[in-house]
Design a protein around this motif. Sequence first.
Motif, PDB file in Angstrom:
ATOM      1  N   LEU A   1       0.818  -1.211   0.000  1.00  0.00           N
ATOM      2  CA  LEU A   1       0.000   0.000   0.000  1.00  0.00           C
ATOM      3  C   LEU A   1       0.856   1.266   0.000  1.00  0.00           C
ATOM      4  O   LEU A   1       0.567   2.212  -0.736  1.00  0.00           O
ATOM      5  N   SER A   2       1.911   1.288   0.797  1.00  0.00           N
ATOM      6  CA  SER A   2       2.757   2.486   0.818  1.00  0.00           C
ATOM      7  C   SER A   2       3.514   2.635  -0.501  1.00  0.00           C
ATOM      8  O   SER A   2       3.741   3.752  -0.975  1.00  0.00           O
ATOM      9  N   PHE A   3       3.870   1.529  -1.118  1.00  0.00           N
ATOM     10  CA  PHE A   3       4.505   1.589  -2.434  1.00  0.00           C
ATOM     11  C   PHE A   3       3.539   2.165  -3.468  1.00  0.00           C
ATOM     12  O   PHE A   3       3.905   3.018  -4.273  1.00  0.00           O
ATOM     13  N   GLY A   4       2.292   1.702  -3.434  1.00  0.00           N
ATOM     14  CA  GLY A   4       1.280   2.220  -4.350  1.00  0.00           C
ATOM     15  C   GLY A   4       1.033   3.698  -4.137  1.00  0.00           C
ATOM     16  O   GLY A   4       0.921   4.472  -5.097  1.00  0.00           O
ATOM     17  N   TYR A   5       0.953   4.127  -2.880  1.00  0.00           N
ATOM     18  CA  TYR A   5       0.761   5.546  -2.593  1.00  0.00           C
ATOM     19  C   TYR A   5       1.935   6.366  -3.119  1.00  0.00           C
ATOM     20  O   TYR A   5       1.746   7.446  -3.674  1.00  0.00           O
ATOM     21  N   GLN A   6       3.138   5.861  -2.953  1.00  0.00           N
ATOM     22  CA  GLN A   6       4.325   6.551  -3.445  1.00  0.00           C
ATOM     23  C   GLN A   6       4.255   6.697  -4.973  1.00  0.00           C
ATOM     24  O   GLN A   6       4.626   7.735  -5.519  1.00  0.00           O
ATOM     25  N   LEU A   7       3.778   5.664  -5.657  1.00  0.00           N
ATOM     26  CA  LEU A   7       3.670   5.723  -7.121  1.00  0.00           C
ATOM     27  C   LEU A   7       2.676   6.778  -7.589  1.00  0.00           C
ATOM     28  O   LEU A   7       2.927   7.480  -8.572  1.00  0.00           O
ATOM     29  N   ILE A   8       1.538   6.884  -6.908  1.00  0.00           N
ATOM     30  CA  ILE A   8       0.521   7.830  -7.381  1.00  0.00           C
ATOM     31  C   ILE A   8       0.743   9.248  -6.855  1.00  0.00           C
ATOM     32  O   ILE A   8      -0.004  10.153  -7.205  1.00  0.00           O
ATOM     33  N   SER A   9       1.759   9.463  -6.048  1.00  0.00           N
ATOM     34  CA  SER A   9       2.015  10.804  -5.517  1.00  0.00           C
ATOM     35  C   SER A   9       2.717  11.707  -6.530  1.00  0.00           C
ATOM     36  O   SER A   9       2.793  12.910  -6.338  1.00  0.00           O
ATOM     37  N   SER A  10       3.216  11.154  -7.603  1.00  0.00           N
ATOM     38  CA  SER A  10       3.887  11.929  -8.642  1.00  0.00           C
ATOM     39  C   SER A  10       3.118  11.757  -9.950  1.00  0.00           C
ATOM     40  O   SER A  10       2.746  10.633 -10.309  1.00  0.00           O
ATOM     41  N   PRO A  11       2.866  12.849 -10.685  1.00  0.00           N
ATOM     42  CA  PRO A  11       2.056  12.745 -11.907  1.00  0.00           C
ATOM     43  C   PRO A  11       2.612  11.774 -12.962  1.00  0.00           C
ATOM     44  O   PRO A  11       1.840  11.076 -13.618  1.00  0.00           O
ATOM     45  N   ASP A  12       3.921  11.706 -13.116  1.00  0.00           N
ATOM     46  CA  ASP A  12       4.468  10.828 -14.157  1.00  0.00           C
ATOM     47  C   ASP A  12       4.286   9.360 -13.825  1.00  0.00           C
ATOM     48  O   ASP A  12       3.898   8.569 -14.678  1.00  0.00           O
ATOM     49  N   THR A  13       4.525   8.974 -12.584  1.00  0.00           N
ATOM     50  CA  THR A  13       4.315   7.566 -12.230  1.00  0.00           C
ATOM     51  C   THR A  13       2.828   7.260 -12.048  1.00  0.00           C
ATOM     52  O   THR A  13       2.394   6.132 -12.308  1.00  0.00           O
ATOM     53  N   ALA A  14       2.034   8.251 -11.636  1.00  0.00           N
ATOM     54  CA  ALA A  14       0.589   8.046 -11.509  1.00  0.00           C
ATOM     55  C   ALA A  14      -0.020   7.725 -12.866  1.00  0.00           C
ATOM     56  O   ALA A  14      -0.915   6.888 -12.966  1.00  0.00           O
ATOM     57  N   GLN A  15       0.478   8.366 -13.920  1.00  0.00           N
ATOM     58  CA  GLN A  15      -0.033   8.092 -15.254  1.00  0.00           C
ATOM     59  C   GLN A  15       0.177   6.634 -15.624  1.00  0.00           C
ATOM     60  O   GLN A  15      -0.692   5.988 -16.185  1.00  0.00           O
ATOM     61  N   VAL A  16       1.332   6.083 -15.279  1.00  0.00           N
ATOM     62  CA  VAL A  16       1.626   4.680 -15.576  1.00  0.00           C
ATOM     63  C   VAL A  16       0.704   3.767 -14.767  1.00  0.00           C
ATOM     64  O   VAL A  16       0.174   2.774 -15.290  1.00  0.00           O
ATOM     65  N   VAL A  17       0.479   4.097 -13.501  1.00  0.00           N
ATOM     66  CA  VAL A  17      -0.411   3.296 -12.656  1.00  0.00           C
ATOM     67  C   VAL A  17      -1.832   3.340 -13.210  1.00  0.00           C
ATOM     68  O   VAL A  17      -2.502   2.299 -13.306  1.00  0.00           O
ATOM     69  N   PHE A  18      -2.305   4.534 -13.585  1.00  0.00           N
ATOM     70  CA  PHE A  18      -3.657   4.640 -14.155  1.00  0.00           C
ATOM     71  C   PHE A  18      -3.775   3.831 -15.442  1.00  0.00           C
ATOM     72  O   PHE A  18      -4.766   3.137 -15.665  1.00  0.00           O
ATOM     73  N   ASP A  19      -2.770   3.909 -16.275  1.00  0.00           N
ATOM     74  CA  ASP A  19      -2.753   3.145 -17.524  1.00  0.00           C
ATOM     75  C   ASP A  19      -2.817   1.649 -17.233  1.00  0.00           C
ATOM     76  O   ASP A  19      -3.578   0.906 -17.867  1.00  0.00           O
ATOM     77  N   LEU A  20      -2.043   1.207 -16.271  1.00  0.00           N
ATOM     78  CA  LEU A  20      -2.019  -0.202 -15.890  1.00  0.00           C
ATOM     79  C   LEU A  20      -3.382  -0.662 -15.384  1.00  0.00           C
ATOM     80  O   LEU A  20      -3.867  -1.736 -15.749  1.00  0.00           O
ATOM     81  N   TYR A  21      -4.037   0.169 -14.568  1.00  0.00           N
ATOM     82  CA  TYR A  21      -5.331  -0.236 -14.027  1.00  0.00           C
ATOM     83  C   TYR A  21      -6.466  -0.116 -15.042  1.00  0.00           C
ATOM     84  O   TYR A  21      -7.473  -0.811 -14.920  1.00  0.00           O
ATOM     85  N   ILE A  22      -6.315   0.724 -16.046  1.00  0.00           N
ATOM     86  CA  ILE A  22      -7.279   0.710 -17.148  1.00  0.00           C
ATOM     87  C   ILE A  22      -7.196  -0.640 -17.862  1.00  0.00           C
ATOM     88  O   ILE A  22      -8.213  -1.265 -18.165  1.00  0.00           O
ATOM     89  N   MET A  23      -5.980  -1.119 -18.106  1.00  0.00           N
ATOM     90  CA  MET A  23      -5.809  -2.435 -18.730  1.00  0.00           C
ATOM     91  C   MET A  23      -6.320  -3.546 -17.818  1.00  0.00           C
ATOM     92  O   MET A  23      -6.904  -4.527 -18.293  1.00  0.00           O
ATOM     93  N   ALA A  24      -6.131  -3.400 -16.515  1.00  0.00           N
ATOM     94  CA  ALA A  24      -6.646  -4.400 -15.569  1.00  0.00           C
ATOM     95  C   ALA A  24      -8.170  -4.444 -15.633  1.00  0.00           C
ATOM     96  O   ALA A  24      -8.772  -5.530 -15.640  1.00  0.00           O
TER      97      ALA A  24
END
Length: 104
Positions: free
Chosen positions: A30-53
């Motif tokens: 959970l803390s790793f996920g929060y760290q990823l979405i705290s920055s716009p560039d890595t959040a974009q990758v996470v959002f893209d990944l979850y759209i595919m999910a």
Amino acid sequence: MNLRITSVILLLLFTGYTAYTMSIAQQSLLSFGYQLISSPDTAQVVFDLYIMAFLAIVWMYQDCKKLGKSIVHLLPFALLTLVFVSIGPLLYLALKPIAETTKI
């Protein structure tokens, strides 16, 4: 290469790598996920990944309906997809009946 063999190989490799990285991680998932979405560039990758999910879950749902399976059959795969993204669909394909796998 056969879809089932490919799915099983990828499932084993990715699950093994995921287990390894989680065993040496110095923070929770959970803390790793929060760290990823705290920055716009890595959040974009996470959002893209979850759209595919989400698309994978929709595909698995439609496939379950086509095969006459209940929603209960889909739940473990959907939960794995929501947490580990690739593991859910790979496991679904690895466990899909052989006759149905050739139709994909």
